[in-house]
Design an enzyme around this catalytic site. Structure first.
Site, PDB file in Angstrom:
ATOM      1  N   GLU A 175       0.817  -1.216   0.000  1.00  0.00           N
ATOM      2  CA  GLU A 175       0.000   0.000   0.000  1.00  0.00           C
ATOM      3  C   GLU A 175       0.852   1.267   0.000  1.00  0.00           C
ATOM      4  O   GLU A 175       0.536   2.250  -0.671  1.00  0.00           O
ATOM      5  CB  GLU A 175      -0.926   0.010   1.219  1.00  0.00           C
ATOM      6  CG  GLU A 175      -1.852   1.206   1.294  1.00  0.00           C
ATOM      7  CD  GLU A 175      -2.860   1.233   0.163  1.00  0.00           C
ATOM      8  OE1 GLU A 175      -2.718   2.114  -0.720  1.00  0.00           O
ATOM      9  OE2 GLU A 175      -3.770   0.399   0.147  1.00  0.00           O
ATOM     10  N   LYS A 217       5.230   4.535 -10.041  1.00  0.00           N
ATOM     11  CA  LYS A 217       3.943   4.492  -9.336  1.00  0.00           C
ATOM     12  C   LYS A 217       2.774   4.263 -10.289  1.00  0.00           C
ATOM     13  O   LYS A 217       1.872   3.465  -9.990  1.00  0.00           O
ATOM     14  CB  LYS A 217       3.751   5.787  -8.543  1.00  0.00           C
ATOM     15  CG  LYS A 217       4.715   5.916  -7.372  1.00  0.00           C
ATOM     16  CD  LYS A 217       4.603   7.268  -6.695  1.00  0.00           C
ATOM     17  CE  LYS A 217       5.560   7.382  -5.512  1.00  0.00           C
ATOM     18  NZ  LYS A 217       5.520   8.723  -4.878  1.00  0.00           N
ATOM     19  N   GLY A 231      14.026  19.950   2.456  1.00  0.00           N
ATOM     20  CA  GLY A 231      14.063  18.496   2.532  1.00  0.00           C
ATOM     21  C   GLY A 231      13.039  17.799   1.658  1.00  0.00           C
ATOM     22  O   GLY A 231      12.883  16.576   1.721  1.00  0.00           O
ATOM     23  N   GLY A 258       6.479  11.235   3.162  1.00  0.00           N
ATOM     24  CA  GLY A 258       6.734  11.667   4.529  1.00  0.00           C
ATOM     25  C   GLY A 258       6.834  10.487   5.476  1.00  0.00           C
ATOM     26  O   GLY A 258       6.281   9.416   5.223  1.00  0.00           O
TER      27      GLY A 258
END
Length: 396
Positions: free
Chosen positions: A118, A194, A176, A292
């Site tokens: 996932e 993806k 970042g 993230g």
């Protein structure tokens, strides 16, 4: 396996939400090992840290492995050996899933365990599970996604603050959001892997990411952004999978112009958005933080919970190793936004492209226009005939 950004996030999720997770699965989940080559003095992970993969492989108490190492090697070898040893594997590794997903799913099936991924697309956004379970009554005819947070952040800053490409890249690196060597993001490679995964799940065959036409955002200039704003649109880097009548399948990654009323137009900053079109349900949009530490870790942890709930049972994932033949993008029809030098003759433009809609921005001395709907092959022929083109961007 791996204690980098995502790996440390997975460990944190299981420590922080232990009571809630244990309650949901009906038993205690314990992190038995964390595999990494480094030491982490003062970190609680030292209590379970190992440098030897064989510790994990040979421990019969280990039933589920979270692979968050990234890259192909040794992630592939470690994953395969875990599955063959009867251990389920959950991963955020898009590179590995895009390259070996069909094979690893089959190995998991053969050993009555699971290979779940996932977190490999969309970070914390649930998209793999809905495609595999919630939308199974539909034929998926289109997926269009903002699949990379770095490039979406950059394009958003260019659009809203009038920053040029080089300056916004430096800012993304400082915050970042972009790596020192950002090619995987800005050249579209990340989004390519993806959309290959999503397309494979949508059509149940293996879509080879290496065959997907991929174009990044490195040629997008502030002038492009300013022109596009004039016709109430924005530029997004999109991964697109589409099935047309007759069974033609198109997959691509490229900058695209979408109108401000498009469902993905307001997906800004580092967020991702994925539009899925089914032949029965119509449009469904998935939105959230596409990367993230904790959002991605949350998706990995959710897969671990799913594995516990399906102990001894293989979750069916339709992804056949047979390669899907992609249609020639030259046959795909769309409109194009084109910028040409100021001295380009209107007659030459019309002769090459037919009737066009001119676009002007105060202070920019160029010929800019939107073509009619035309095949990509026809556009390429027209572009050669027309002469020097500064830039062209597809309309979606």
């Amino acid at each position: 396996m791996g204690y980098g950004t995502v790996g440390s996030g997975v460990y944190e999720v299981f420590r922080t939400n232990k009571t809630s997770i244990d309650k949901k699965v009906g038993q205690e989940l314990r992190v038995q090992y964390v595999l990494d080559l480094r030491e982490f003095p003062g970190d609680p992970v030292m209590d379970v840290l190992t440098h030897d993969f064989e510790d994990i492989l040979n421990d019969d108490e280990v039933k589920i492995v979270a692979e968050v190492m990234g890259g192909l090697h040794p992630a592939y070898e470690f994953t395969r050996r875990c599955l063959e040893a009867g251990k389920s594997v959950c991963t955020s590794n898009k590179e590995l899933v895009a390259e070996h997903g069909a094979e690893l799913i089959q190995i998991a099936k053969d050993h009555q365990v699971n290979y779940l991924f996932e977190a490999s697309v969309g970070g914390g956004i649930p998209i793999i599970r809905p495609l595999n379970s919630s939308l199974t009554a539909d034929v998926i005819v289109e997926i269009s996604g903002i699949l990379n947070g770095t490039t979406n952040y950059m394009l958003t800053k260019m659009s809203r603050e009038g920053l040029n490409y080089d300056d916004v890249l430096k800012e993304a690196q400082a915050k970042g959001y972009a790596e020192l060597h950002p090619e995987a993001d800005v050249e579209g490679w990340d989004a390519c892997r993806k959309i290959a995964i999503l397309a494979s799940l949508a059509c149940h065959k293996n879509v080879d990411y290496k065959l997907i036409e991929t174009e990044g955002i490195t040629e997008i200039k502030l002038k492009d952004v300013n022109y596009v704003a004039k016709f109430d649109s924005v530029i997004k880097l999109l991964g697109v999978f589409k099935i047309e009548e007759g069974g033609k399948v198109y997959v691509r990654v490229s900058p695209a112009i979408i109108s401000n009323d498009h469902p993905l137009a307001n997906v800004t900053g580092v967020f991702n958005g994925i539009l899925v079109k089914g032949n029965a349900i119509g449009d469904v949009v998935f939105y959230g933080q596409g990367a993230g530490k904790l959002p991605t870790a949350s998706a990995v942890a959710a897969d671990v919970v799913d594995c516990v709930k399906h102990t001894g049972k293989n979750i069916k994932i339709l992804w056949n190793p047979e390669k899907l033949t992609l249609s020639d993008l030259g046959d795909f029809e769309r409109q194009y936004f084109v910028r040409m030098p100021a001295d380009a003759e209107a007659k030459a433009i019309t002769a090459a492209f037919g009737a066009v809609e001119m676009v002007s921005v105060e202070g920019i001395n160029e010929k800019a226009f939107i073509t009619g709907v035309m095949k990509e092959s026809a556009f390429n022929e027209a572009a050669e005939k027309a002469g020097h083109i500064i830039n062209r961007i597809r309309l979606d």
